[in-house]
Design a protein around this motif. Structure first.
Motif, mmCIF file in Angstrom:
data_model
loop_
_atom_site.group_PDB
_atom_site.id
_atom_site.type_symbol
_atom_site.label_atom_id
_atom_site.label_comp_id
_atom_site.label_asym_id
_atom_site.label_seq_id
_atom_site.Cartn_x
_atom_site.Cartn_y
_atom_site.Cartn_z
ATOM 1 N N LEU A 135 7.912 6.616 6.041
ATOM 2 C CA LEU A 135 6.764 6.729 6.954
ATOM 3 C C LEU A 135 7.176 7.455 8.229
ATOM 4 C CD1 LEU A 135 5.326 3.145 6.368
ATOM 5 C CD2 LEU A 135 4.415 5.305 5.485
ATOM 6 N N ILE A 136 8.405 7.184 8.693
ATOM 7 C CA ILE A 136 8.913 7.894 9.881
ATOM 8 C C ILE A 136 9.052 9.386 9.560
ATOM 9 C CG2 ILE A 136 10.904 8.112 11.443
ATOM 10 C CD1 ILE A 136 11.231 5.004 11.061
ATOM 11 N N ASP A 137 9.554 9.687 8.353
ATOM 12 C CA ASP A 137 9.635 11.103 7.932
ATOM 13 C C ASP A 137 8.260 11.763 7.961
ATOM 14 O OD1 ASP A 137 12.323 11.362 7.522
ATOM 15 O OD2 ASP A 137 12.248 10.976 5.363
ATOM 16 N N ASN A 138 7.222 10.968 7.712
ATOM 17 C CA ASN A 138 5.861 11.529 7.694
ATOM 18 C C ASN A 138 5.196 11.493 9.068
ATOM 19 O OD1 ASN A 138 5.666 12.264 4.957
ATOM 20 N ND2 ASN A 138 5.457 10.117 4.412
ATOM 21 N N GLY A 139 5.984 11.227 10.111
ATOM 22 C CA GLY A 139 5.444 11.383 11.467
ATOM 23 C C GLY A 139 5.131 10.102 12.209
ATOM 24 N N LEU A 175 0.829 -1.222 0.000
ATOM 25 C CA LEU A 175 0.000 0.000 0.000
ATOM 26 C C LEU A 175 0.854 1.259 0.000
ATOM 27 C CD1 LEU A 175 -2.990 -0.259 2.498
ATOM 28 C CD2 LEU A 175 -3.068 0.356 0.082
ATOM 29 N N LYS A 176 1.903 1.241 0.824
ATOM 30 C CA LYS A 176 2.809 2.410 0.886
ATOM 31 C C LYS A 176 3.311 2.751 -0.518
ATOM 32 C CE LYS A 176 6.606 4.978 1.724
ATOM 33 N NZ LYS A 176 7.129 5.136 0.396
ATOM 34 N N ASN A 177 3.632 1.699 -1.285
ATOM 35 C CA ASN A 177 4.225 1.938 -2.600
ATOM 36 C C ASN A 177 3.215 2.357 -3.661
ATOM 37 O OD1 ASN A 177 6.804 1.473 -1.693
ATOM 38 N ND2 ASN A 177 6.681 -0.733 -2.032
ATOM 39 N N ILE A 178 1.929 2.096 -3.435
ATOM 40 C CA ILE A 178 0.951 2.459 -4.481
ATOM 41 C C ILE A 178 0.055 3.641 -4.103
ATOM 42 C CG2 ILE A 178 0.943 0.145 -5.502
ATOM 43 C CD1 ILE A 178 -1.803 -0.314 -4.183
ATOM 44 N N LEU A 179 0.047 4.032 -2.829
ATOM 45 C CA LEU A 179 -0.882 5.117 -2.426
ATOM 46 C C LEU A 179 -0.748 6.366 -3.300
ATOM 47 C CD1 LEU A 179 -1.384 5.375 1.442
ATOM 48 C CD2 LEU A 179 -2.948 4.494 -0.270
ATOM 49 N N PRO A 180 0.496 6.827 -3.602
ATOM 50 C CA PRO A 180 0.579 8.039 -4.444
ATOM 51 C C PRO A 180 -0.070 7.835 -5.810
ATOM 52 C CG PRO A 180 2.690 7.593 -3.375
ATOM 53 C CD PRO A 180 1.814 6.401 -3.124
ATOM 54 N N GLU A 181 0.154 6.632 -6.407
ATOM 55 C CA GLU A 181 -0.443 6.399 -7.730
ATOM 56 C C GLU A 181 -1.972 6.280 -7.657
ATOM 57 O OE1 GLU A 181 1.668 3.834 -10.862
ATOM 58 O OE2 GLU A 181 2.900 3.725 -9.063
ATOM 59 N N LEU A 182 -2.478 5.947 -6.487
ATOM 60 C CA LEU A 182 -3.935 5.898 -6.333
ATOM 61 C C LEU A 182 -4.486 7.296 -6.024
ATOM 62 C CD1 LEU A 182 -4.409 2.582 -4.296
ATOM 63 C CD2 LEU A 182 -4.653 2.931 -6.759
ATOM 64 N N GLY A 183 -3.583 8.266 -5.882
ATOM 65 C CA GLY A 183 -4.024 9.656 -5.691
ATOM 66 C C GLY A 183 -4.134 10.078 -4.241
ATOM 67 N N PHE A 184 -3.527 9.301 -3.315
ATOM 68 C CA PHE A 184 -3.618 9.641 -1.889
ATOM 69 C C PHE A 184 -2.275 10.145 -1.374
ATOM 70 C CE2 PHE A 184 -6.523 5.874 -2.384
ATOM 71 C CZ PHE A 184 -7.703 6.602 -2.352
ATOM 72 N N SER A 185 -2.326 10.899 -0.247
ATOM 73 C CA SER A 185 -1.052 11.339 0.332
ATOM 74 C C SER A 185 -0.882 10.725 1.726
ATOM 75 C CB SER A 185 -0.981 12.858 0.377
ATOM 76 O OG SER A 185 -2.155 13.351 0.954
ATOM 77 N N PHE A 186 0.330 10.832 2.265
ATOM 78 C CA PHE A 186 0.665 10.203 3.542
ATOM 79 C C PHE A 186 0.477 11.179 4.686
ATOM 80 C CE2 PHE A 186 3.283 8.005 0.412
ATOM 81 C CZ PHE A 186 2.891 6.700 0.659
ATOM 82 N N THR A 187 -0.638 11.088 5.369
ATOM 83 C CA THR A 187 -0.787 11.876 6.592
ATOM 84 C C THR A 187 -0.082 11.120 7.710
ATOM 85 O OG1 THR A 187 -2.781 10.692 7.128
ATOM 86 C CG2 THR A 187 -3.042 12.725 5.832
ATOM 87 N N GLN A 188 -0.005 11.760 8.885
ATOM 88 C CA GLN A 188 0.677 11.104 9.998
ATOM 89 C C GLN A 188 -0.056 9.817 10.402
ATOM 90 O OE1 GLN A 188 0.296 12.488 13.890
ATOM 91 N NE2 GLN A 188 1.815 10.969 14.553
ATOM 92 N N ARG A 189 -1.396 9.858 10.426
ATOM 93 C CA ARG A 189 -2.108 8.653 10.884
ATOM 94 C C ARG A 189 -1.984 7.527 9.873
ATOM 95 N NH1 ARG A 189 -8.695 9.595 10.611
ATOM 96 N NH2 ARG A 189 -8.813 10.291 8.459
ATOM 97 N N ILE A 190 -2.016 7.853 8.588
ATOM 98 C CA ILE A 190 -1.851 6.813 7.565
ATOM 99 C C ILE A 190 -0.450 6.207 7.681
ATOM 100 C CG2 ILE A 190 -1.637 6.424 5.061
ATOM 101 C CD1 ILE A 190 -3.934 8.472 4.703
ATOM 102 N N SER A 191 0.552 7.062 7.881
ATOM 103 C CA SER A 191 1.932 6.577 8.005
ATOM 104 C C SER A 191 2.069 5.669 9.225
ATOM 105 C CB SER A 191 2.900 7.752 8.128
ATOM 106 O OG SER A 191 2.755 8.591 7.004
#
Ligand code: 5GP
Ligand code: MN
Length: 329
Positions: free
Chosen positions: A184-188, A138-154
């Motif tokens: 993911l750590i960079d994203n909180g 999921l981490k690797n495809i979320l951007p291509e699905l149009g989503f961004s990494f919030t802290q809770r998602i990370s």
């Protein structure tokens, strides 16, 4: 798999309004993490999301609920009125629980997974068997699905990666798994908190479970196995059946190639877990009992025979696999 498949998945999600995301039966950290991360990404995109789990979510992962609406557990056992069904980390349709079996009018629209045994649970599938966790997929495809990494998602994704990789120590971990975690750590995401609560901390009941497993442990010719009966569990007040890593602990004994743990869920329902060193494909044996998983870690849930009748049959098949594989090493 083509990158185009991801665009089809993206379009299907864009079209949907009310999306049911399923955890698997006896959910683990990868299941809970991937359902929450995907659900939150969909909520952020304005979708109504239903979080589905037939079984209770283990306490280890409840800390993630602090990021949910009102800080409450969002999981319910069955979806109502969904127009899209998504199953992350689910390798066969029965792993989603009884919903799709009881309601043949509904089927899985999108499956995102990493199990080698997954033949395509959904109408659209994104399966990466090389990946050690569905949360890494999921981490690797979320951007291509149009989503961004919030802290809770990370945080939810890191929870799945840490738990499914045994804290980055499984044989299928590669440098990309650590890079994914670093992002993911960079994203909180708080690696200490997540790894302590979701992976390392254990309850006294879990210690008691290990105590039973240890006392029934047998080791012979590279195979370690043990069993935990329902009566033994209940005598110590253990009403769940989470082995919390005991099968891996047995498998990490010097000289052991493969470990097997039998847990009697009910009189004629037995959960089997296998772990194997590289070169020993335990998924092969799990498939013989209608289970599945990965080369190094697999499971099956067998209905019908009593646990003590099942054990010699399973040990024979497992020993045969060890014998075949040893010849090839
Ligand atoms: P565990 O032994 O930790 O429950 O599971 C190890 C692996 O085997 C996991 O990747 C899990 O998805 C898979 N697995 C565990 N139990 C079952 C089962 O009953 N059926 C199938 N198909 N796979 C299972
Ligand atoms: Mn997984």
């Amino acid at each position: 798999m083509l990158r185009d498949d991801l665009q089809l998945i993206r379009k299907r999600l864009e079209k949907a309004k009310n999306i049911a995301v399923f955890a698997h039966v006896m959910p683990d950290g990868d299941s809970v993490g991937s359902v929450l991360a995907l659900g939150w990404a969909l909520e952020d995109a304005g979708k109504t999301v239903q979080y589905i789990s037939q079984d209770p979510i283990p306490e280890h992962f409840h800390f993630l609920f602090e990021y949910c609406k009102d800080g409450k557990n969002p999981f319910v056992s069955e979806p109502v009125g969904a127009d899209c069904f998504v199953t992350p980390d689910i390798s066969s349709v029965d792993r989603a629980g009884s919903f799709f079996l009881d309601h043949p009018e509904f089927s899985v629209d999108i499956c995102i997974d990493h199990h080698i045994s997954n033949e395509g649970v959904g109408k659209l599938n994104w399966i990466v068997p090389e990946s050690p966790a569905a949360c890494e997929v999921l981490k690797n495809i979320l951007p291509e699905l149009g989503f961004s990494f919030t802290q809770r998602i990370s945080s939810a994704l890191l929870c799945g990666i840490i738990t499914d990789t045994n804290s980055f120590t499984n044989s299928n971990v590669y440098a990309g798994s650590l890079r994914a975690a670093a992002d993911l750590i960079d994203n909180g995401a708080d690696i200490f908190k997540i790894s302590h609560i979701a992976y390392e901390e254990h309850t006294i009941q879990e210690m008691d479970f290990w105590r039973i497993g240890m006392s029934n442990l047998k080791m012979e010719n590279g195979l370690a196995w043990s069993k935990v009966s329902k009566a033994e569990r209940e005598a110590r007040g253990i009403f769940n059946s989470d082995d919390s890593g005991f099968v891996s602990y047995m498998g990490n004994t010097t000289g052991i190639k493969v470990s097997v743990l039998f847990i009697e869920l009910d009189e004629r329902i037995t959960k089997i877990s296998w772990r194997g060193l590289p070169g020993y494909n335990v998924a092969e044996v799990a498939l013989e009992f209608d289970g599945g998983g990965h080369k190094a870690a697999s499971g099956a849930t067998v209905h019908g025979p009593r646990m003590d009748e099942l054990i010699p049959v399973v040990l024979d098949k497992t020993n045969a696999m060890i014998f075949r594989s040893s010849g090839q090493l």
